[in-house]
Every structure is written in C-alpha cells, then in structure tokens.
Design a protein around this motif. Structure first.
Motif, short mmCIF file in Angstrom:
data_model
loop_
_atom_site.label_atom_id
_atom_site.label_comp_id
_atom_site.label_asym_id
_atom_site.label_seq_id
_atom_site.Cartn_x
_atom_site.Cartn_y
_atom_site.Cartn_z
N VAL A 37 4.58 -0.54 -3.65
CA VAL A 37 3.85 -1.04 -2.48
C VAL A 37 3.73 0.10 -1.45
O VAL A 37 4.70 0.82 -1.20
N GLN A 64 -1.91 -13.13 0.55
CA GLN A 64 -2.33 -12.89 -0.82
C GLN A 64 -3.29 -11.70 -0.84
O GLN A 64 -3.73 -11.22 0.19
N CYS A 90 4.86 -9.22 -1.13
CA CYS A 90 4.10 -8.06 -1.61
C CYS A 90 4.59 -7.63 -2.99
O CYS A 90 5.76 -7.75 -3.32
N GLN A 91 3.64 -7.14 -3.79
CA GLN A 91 3.89 -6.80 -5.18
C GLN A 91 3.45 -5.37 -5.45
O GLN A 91 2.64 -4.80 -4.70
N SER A 94 -7.78 -11.64 4.42
CA SER A 94 -6.50 -10.92 4.36
C SER A 94 -6.34 -9.94 5.51
O SER A 94 -5.49 -9.05 5.46
N ARG A 150 -4.41 -7.83 -2.94
CA ARG A 150 -3.82 -6.51 -3.10
C ARG A 150 -3.93 -5.67 -1.85
O ARG A 150 -3.21 -4.69 -1.68
N LYS A 151 -4.86 -6.04 -0.95
CA LYS A 151 -5.03 -5.33 0.32
C LYS A 151 -4.88 -6.32 1.47
O LYS A 151 -5.49 -7.38 1.47
N ARG A 152 -4.06 -5.93 2.44
CA ARG A 152 -3.74 -6.84 3.54
C ARG A 152 -3.56 -6.02 4.81
O ARG A 152 -3.02 -4.92 4.77
N ASP A 176 0.15 -3.23 -4.15
CA ASP A 176 -0.40 -3.73 -2.89
C ASP A 176 -0.53 -2.59 -1.87
O ASP A 176 0.31 -1.69 -1.81
N SER A 177 -1.58 -2.67 -1.04
CA SER A 177 -1.81 -1.72 0.05
C SER A 177 -1.82 -2.50 1.36
O SER A 177 -2.65 -3.38 1.56
N LEU A 178 -0.89 -2.18 2.25
CA LEU A 178 -0.72 -2.89 3.51
C LEU A 178 -1.03 -1.96 4.67
O LEU A 178 -0.75 -0.76 4.61
#
Length: 388
Positions: A239, A105, A179-180, A148, A107-109, A183-185
């Motif tokens: 994303v 969950q 991811c939506q 996260s 926005r940043k992971r 989002d920043s992964l």
C-alpha cells in the motif's frame, strides 16, 4: 445595540453573529450548539472591548449574582442563538448525528481538506480552490473514483464534511480502513499549520508540527504524532500513501523517519530522524510532499493564477504534474521548488496570518518557502517514478 463578532457553526458551517461574551451559540440553521470562546479571552481574537462596556458588564454581573431569575436559578453566561439571550444556562442539546462515511473501497482513495476559517482574521482565501483543483485532477486525469474522494470544506452541505477536528479524524481513519496491497491513498490538506512544544521527546527540533482544523480554537490542533499513528503506522505491505500538505511548519507533519535534504543544485541526502517511538509503517510506503521547512511559513497567493488565490505548493504540484505526467520524485520536487522561486522573484508575497499572531521568536519563523520531501523509507529520488 449588542456588540457581536462573526462565527461559524462547527456542524453545518453556517455563518453566525456571536455576542462578544457568549460561551455557546445555537445555530439558526441546524439548531446545533457550538462551544465558542469569549472574544475577551482568546489569544487569536482581534476584538477588544472598551473600558465602559467592561464596567457595565461587571456591574450587571454583580446585580445578577444576588438576584434569582424567574426560573429559580441564577443568571449566567447563557446560551446565544435564535431567540436571543436567556438568563439561565441551558443544557446544550445532543450534537446532530453525523452521517456515515461512504464504504471505503477501491484501489484509489483520497481525503482532501481545504480549511478557510471563514469570518476569522486569519482566514485563508485559496484553500477551497486548492482542493477543488486537486479533486478535478484526481478524478478526471488519474481515474480516482469520485465516490472514493472525500472533500472536507466549510462549503459542504453535509455536516460530516465540515473540516472540524473530529471530522478530519474520521476521514483519516476512513482513508486507511481495510486497505489492501496495490492500493494508492492520498491525503491533501490546505490550511493553517502550526507548532507546539514536544512533550514526548521524539522530535529532533523539540517541536510537534500540527494541522489546524476549522474549530482548533476550541477543540485544539491535530498533532503529527496522531497523524502518524492514524495513517502511517497501519499501512500494510503493497500500500502506498502520499500526503500533500500545503501549510506552514509542515516538513515533518507526518513524522516520517527519513527527510530528504536537498540543496539548490538538486543534490540530496536522506537524513535519518528515527526516534525511540515507532514512526514507520507495517510494510507499506508513506511519502509526504510538504509546503516548507518546519521553521518556515507557506504562501496563499495570487502570484500563480491571476486574481485567484491558491496555495503555492498545491498550484506548483498540479502545474508540474500537468506539464510532465511521467516524472520522478526528484524531478517533481525540483519543479515545485523552481516554480516557487520564480514566483518569489516576480513578487510572490508569503502570507502567514497565524505566524504574525503566534510567537515568532519561539518558532524561529523564516520568511521563505522551500517544498520538502519525507518518507517512511529511503530511495533514489531521481530514478523512482512518482505514481498516484
């Protein structure tokens, strides 16, 4: 005295003393059984037995082949661990259940993997420092929620966070799960990388690039095709995935379609390496900063931080971001390259233990290091701002 070598439990990371001829070993801490390869057979092992010891084992083996054990079976390689050597092959107990990963969950992971290969001749000293520094930067400076950020190292008490091949696979799936848009992964890896022959003909140079988990000797490496399928292909529109890969032979380890070719003056062009296989995203953006070209090795060095070992790419990345928080991709890439060039001029030693063991002629290893940039799409690197 029985000859032994050092090993690590693949599940809890505990250090173990492994008899040279062992095929499996039971951990004295978590009681899990780890498959190990005999020191006499593995190409990365530096341990050689004497002729007398080999003769003694052969003689004992011939005797055991014709002498039933007390349990009605026959003597075999056995299972080693707490309690000593048994003269029959034990059925290994089920692997301890891995703890579920936290719910994906936010926005940043981020997934941060630092592999040290404790107890091996090719151990890496700076990888855990790298991921600790990266975690601090993400949480304290960029606002990533601490829950996260998954950190996989051999120091973690949770068996699910040891950087085994299966645990890294699970973490990568977790990274992109659900991811939506917006989002920043981030995927950061500090450890050994390697190459192997490409068998599906989707590589320009004929080699697949790989990452080496802590158990790669028994479980194998993670190849670029799998990494691309796991964290690049699923990215939906909106994303953004960034990868920072601090390992040898890593320029195209995400198998992204476009590679930024830049000269020492900063002029660049995008090279299209699109293959017959789908290597792009479902509309998202994937960008990778890697430590070096696919035929270069990278440095684990004390040149940047005094007596503290760090990966050259990780340190130069964090240094550039701290010095200039608002920066373009081109500016960031040039800053990292210049930092490593300055360190090399001051005596930076490029260390690549695996490169000295693997076939350098096959890999055409170049003893230099230039950070690289690749992407799922082309863009102006001097106008597009780098944002995590």
């Amino acid at each position: 005295m029985m000859a032994t070598r050092r090993g690590r439990c693949s599940y809890c990371g505990a250090q173990l003393m492994v008899p040279l001829e062992a095929q499996t070993i039971r951990c004295t801490v978590c009681q899990a059984v780890t498959r190990v390869q005999s020191s006499y057979d593995h190409p990365l092992s530096q341990t050689l037995d004497s002729i007398n010891n080999r003769a003694s084992r052969l003689k004992a083996g011939l005797v055991n082949m014709v002498s039933p054990t007390m349990t009605g079976g026959y003597a075999g390689a056995g299972t080693y661990g707490y309690g000593g050597h048994n003269n029959y092959v034990q059925q290994p107990p089920p692997r301890p259940a891995l703890m579920p990963l936290p719910r994906a969950q936010g926005r940043k992971r981020a997934v941060l993997c630092g592999v040290s290969y404790f107890g091996k001749s090719y151990k890496v000293k700076g990888s855990i420092n790298d991921v600790n520094c990266m975690k601090y930067f993400l949480v304290e400076r960029l606002g990533f929620p601490i829950e996260s950020v998954l950190m996989l190292t051999e120091n973690e008490p949770n068996p699910s966070m040891i950087p085994t091949k299966e645990n890294i696979r699970r973490a990568l799936r977790w990274l992109v799960q659900g991811c939506q848009p917006g989002d920043s992964l981030l995927f950061h890896f500090s450890g050994h990388g390697s190459r192997q022959k490409d068998y599906n003909n989707d590589e320009v140079d004929g080699f697949d690039e790989t990452l080496c988990p802590v158990d790669f000797e028994t479980e194998g490496m993670i190849i670029d095709d799998e990494i691309n399928r796991t964290i690049v292909n699923p990215l939906p529109p909106g994303v953004t995935l960034h990868a920072i890969i601090d390992s040898c032979y890593s320029a195209t380890v995400l198998d992204l379609p476009f590679v930024c070719k830049m000269n020492r003056e900063g002029y660049y062009m995008w090279e299209d390496q699109t293959s017959s296989s789908f290597k792009g995203t479902r509309g998202g953006l994937a960008v990778c900063f890697s430590a070096c070209e696919d035929d270069q090795i990278s440095a684990d060095t004390t040149a940047f931080a005094g007596n503290t070992s760090t990966g050259a790419l990780t340190f130069s990345f964090l240094q550039a971001m701290q010095n200039e928080p608002v920066v373009t991709y081109g500016r960031l890439l040039n800053s990292m390259r210049q930092a490593i060039r300055r360190a090399k001029a001051g005596g930076l030693r490029l260390s690549g233990p695996i490169a000295s063991i693997l076939n350098k002629t096959l890999f055409n290893t170049e003893l230099s290091q230039e950070p690289q940039l690749s992407s799922s799409e082309q863009f102006d690197i001097y106008s597009k701002q780098f944002v995590l």
